[in-house]
Design a protein around this motif. Structure first.
Motif, PDB file in Angstrom:
ATOM      1  N   GLU A 127       0.826  -1.211   0.000  1.00 20.14           N
ATOM      2  CA  GLU A 127       0.000   0.000   0.000  1.00 20.14           C
ATOM      3  C   GLU A 127       0.860   1.261   0.000  1.00 20.14           C
ATOM      4  O   GLU A 127       0.567   2.218  -0.718  1.00 20.14           O
ATOM      5  N   VAL A 128       1.914   1.276   0.792  1.00 23.16           N
ATOM      6  CA  VAL A 128       2.799   2.440   0.853  1.00 23.16           C
ATOM      7  C   VAL A 128       3.464   2.655  -0.503  1.00 23.16           C
ATOM      8  O   VAL A 128       3.548   3.777  -0.994  1.00 23.16           O
ATOM      9  N   LYS A 129       3.927   1.569  -1.125  1.00 21.07           N
ATOM     10  CA  LYS A 129       4.550   1.685  -2.445  1.00 21.07           C
ATOM     11  C   LYS A 129       3.560   2.259  -3.449  1.00 21.07           C
ATOM     12  O   LYS A 129       3.904   3.138  -4.243  1.00 21.07           O
ATOM     13  N   SER A 130       2.335   1.776  -3.403  1.00 18.95           N
ATOM     14  CA  SER A 130       1.304   2.270  -4.313  1.00 18.95           C
ATOM     15  C   SER A 130       1.034   3.762  -4.082  1.00 18.95           C
ATOM     16  O   SER A 130       0.919   4.532  -5.038  1.00 18.95           O
ATOM     17  N   LEU A 131       0.937   4.156  -2.826  1.00 19.12           N
ATOM     18  CA  LEU A 131       0.709   5.572  -2.514  1.00 19.12           C
ATOM     19  C   LEU A 131       1.868   6.448  -2.977  1.00 19.12           C
ATOM     20  O   LEU A 131       1.660   7.533  -3.530  1.00 19.12           O
ATOM     21  N   LEU A 132       3.094   5.989  -2.751  1.00 19.60           N
ATOM     22  CA  LEU A 132       4.259   6.764  -3.193  1.00 19.60           C
ATOM     23  C   LEU A 132       4.288   6.885  -4.714  1.00 19.60           C
ATOM     24  O   LEU A 132       4.616   7.954  -5.248  1.00 19.60           O
ATOM     25  N   ASP A 133       3.939   5.816  -5.415  1.00 15.18           N
ATOM     26  CA  ASP A 133       3.876   5.880  -6.876  1.00 15.18           C
ATOM     27  C   ASP A 133       2.835   6.890  -7.324  1.00 15.18           C
ATOM     28  O   ASP A 133       3.075   7.675  -8.253  1.00 15.18           O
ATOM     29  N   THR A 134       1.685   6.902  -6.669  1.00 19.98           N
ATOM     30  CA  THR A 134       0.622   7.853  -7.003  1.00 19.98           C
ATOM     31  C   THR A 134       1.081   9.280  -6.751  1.00 19.98           C
ATOM     32  O   THR A 134       0.833  10.181  -7.569  1.00 19.98           O
ATOM     33  N   ILE A 135       1.760   9.505  -5.633  1.00 22.71           N
ATOM     34  CA  ILE A 135       2.260  10.849  -5.310  1.00 22.71           C
ATOM     35  C   ILE A 135       3.265  11.298  -6.366  1.00 22.71           C
ATOM     36  O   ILE A 135       3.216  12.437  -6.842  1.00 22.71           O
ATOM     37  N   ARG A 136       4.176  10.411  -6.747  1.00 21.52           N
ATOM     38  CA  ARG A 136       5.184  10.766  -7.766  1.00 21.52           C
ATOM     39  C   ARG A 136       4.523  11.101  -9.097  1.00 21.52           C
ATOM     40  O   ARG A 136       4.896  12.078  -9.756  1.00 21.52           O
ATOM     41  N   GLU A 137       3.557  10.289  -9.503  1.00 21.74           N
ATOM     42  CA  GLU A 137       2.863  10.548 -10.771  1.00 21.74           C
ATOM     43  C   GLU A 137       2.108  11.871 -10.716  1.00 21.74           C
ATOM     44  O   GLU A 137       2.127  12.644 -11.670  1.00 21.74           O
ATOM     45  N   THR A 138       1.461  12.121  -9.600  1.00 20.84           N
ATOM     46  CA  THR A 138       0.697  13.363  -9.450  1.00 20.84           C
ATOM     47  C   THR A 138       1.630  14.566  -9.439  1.00 20.84           C
ATOM     48  O   THR A 138       1.345  15.584 -10.078  1.00 20.84           O
ATOM     49  N   ALA A 139       2.749  14.451  -8.746  1.00 24.26           N
ATOM     50  CA  ALA A 139       3.692  15.560  -8.657  1.00 24.26           C
ATOM     51  C   ALA A 139       4.267  15.896 -10.025  1.00 24.26           C
ATOM     52  O   ALA A 139       4.536  17.073 -10.318  1.00 24.26           O
ATOM     53  N   GLN A 140       4.447  14.923 -10.879  1.00 23.02           N
ATOM     54  CA  GLN A 140       4.989  15.170 -12.218  1.00 23.02           C
ATOM     55  C   GLN A 140       3.984  15.895 -13.101  1.00 23.02           C
ATOM     56  O   GLN A 140       4.371  16.592 -14.034  1.00 23.02           O
ATOM     57  N   ASN A 141       2.708  15.745 -12.810  1.00 24.25           N
ATOM     58  CA  ASN A 141       1.669  16.338 -13.652  1.00 24.25           C
ATOM     59  C   ASN A 141       1.216  17.715 -13.176  1.00 24.25           C
ATOM     60  O   ASN A 141       0.380  18.334 -13.816  1.00 24.25           O
ATOM     61  N   ILE A 142       1.749  18.188 -12.064  1.00 25.81           N
ATOM     62  CA  ILE A 142       1.355  19.504 -11.562  1.00 25.81           C
ATOM     63  C   ILE A 142       2.129  20.572 -12.324  1.00 25.81           C
ATOM     64  O   ILE A 142       3.361  20.538 -12.360  1.00 25.81           O
ATOM     65  N   PRO A 143       1.405  21.518 -12.939  1.00 27.04           N
ATOM     66  CA  PRO A 143       2.110  22.577 -13.670  1.00 27.04           C
ATOM     67  C   PRO A 143       2.848  23.481 -12.678  1.00 27.04           C
ATOM     68  O   PRO A 143       2.328  23.842 -11.625  1.00 27.04           O
ATOM     69  N   VAL A 144       4.077  23.809 -13.019  1.00 25.65           N
ATOM     70  CA  VAL A 144       4.906  24.658 -12.163  1.00 25.65           C
ATOM     71  C   VAL A 144       5.080  26.007 -12.839  1.00 25.65           C
ATOM     72  O   VAL A 144       5.437  26.084 -14.005  1.00 25.65           O
ATOM     73  N   GLY A 193      10.065  30.029 -12.281  1.00 27.66           N
ATOM     74  CA  GLY A 193      10.664  30.810 -11.200  1.00 27.66           C
ATOM     75  C   GLY A 193      10.262  30.333  -9.812  1.00 27.66           C
ATOM     76  O   GLY A 193      10.786  30.807  -8.808  1.00 27.66           O
ATOM     77  N   THR A 194       9.312  29.405  -9.728  1.00 31.01           N
ATOM     78  CA  THR A 194       8.880  28.875  -8.439  1.00 31.01           C
ATOM     79  C   THR A 194       9.870  27.800  -7.995  1.00 31.01           C
ATOM     80  O   THR A 194      10.158  26.881  -8.755  1.00 31.01           O
ATOM     81  N   PRO A 195      10.417  27.936  -6.767  1.00 26.75           N
ATOM     82  CA  PRO A 195      11.346  26.896  -6.313  1.00 26.75           C
ATOM     83  C   PRO A 195      10.601  25.570  -6.095  1.00 26.75           C
ATOM     84  O   PRO A 195       9.466  25.548  -5.629  1.00 26.75           O
ATOM     85  N   LEU A 196      11.261  24.519  -6.494  1.00 30.56           N
ATOM     86  CA  LEU A 196      10.660  23.205  -6.323  1.00 30.56           C
ATOM     87  C   LEU A 196      10.943  22.710  -4.908  1.00 30.56           C
ATOM     88  O   LEU A 196      12.062  22.800  -4.423  1.00 30.56           O
ATOM     89  N   GLY A 197       9.917  22.169  -4.252  1.00 33.54           N
ATOM     90  CA  GLY A 197      10.084  21.610  -2.915  1.00 33.54           C
ATOM     91  C   GLY A 197      10.068  20.100  -2.960  1.00 33.54           C
ATOM     92  O   GLY A 197       9.371  19.515  -3.786  1.00 33.54           O
ATOM     93  N   ASP A 198      10.873  19.519  -2.116  1.00 33.76           N
ATOM     94  CA  ASP A 198      10.910  18.060  -2.021  1.00 33.76           C
ATOM     95  C   ASP A 198      10.022  17.653  -0.851  1.00 33.76           C
ATOM     96  O   ASP A 198      10.343  17.941   0.301  1.00 33.76           O
ATOM     97  N   ILE A 199       8.906  16.972  -1.130  1.00 34.37           N
ATOM     98  CA  ILE A 199       7.990  16.601  -0.056  1.00 34.37           C
ATOM     99  C   ILE A 199       8.566  15.506   0.827  1.00 34.37           C
ATOM    100  O   ILE A 199       8.056  15.208   1.888  1.00 34.37           O
TER     101      ILE A 199
END
Length: 77
Positions: free
Chosen positions: A46-63, A66-72
């Protein structure tokens, strides 16, 4: 005398009862251990699945440029 449980076990019937209790306890502990292992495996999945979902979602968020990227995952909340 060989078929007499008293003669086979030092301590007689008291020891036989203790052995039976110990065996039952070991069986219960084996069952609990198996359930814990299965639960941990499920949670890891479950944790692996959630982390994969977070990574996929983070890649699709428009930045915005000039906005600094944060590491969650950096531990700074």
């Amino acid at each position: 005398a060989a078929a007499d449980p008293e003669s086979l076990l030092p301590g007689g019937w008291e020891t036989a009862g203790w052995c039976n209790e110990q065996e039952a306890l070991n069986e219960r502990l084996d069952i609990i251990e198996e359930k814990v292992i299965k639960t941990v495996e499920y949670l890891e999945s479950e944790v692996k699945s959630l982390l994969d979902t977070i990574r996929e979602t983070a890649q699709n968020i428009p930045v915005t440029p000039g906005t600094p990227l944060g590491d969650i995952f950096d531990g700074k909340y």
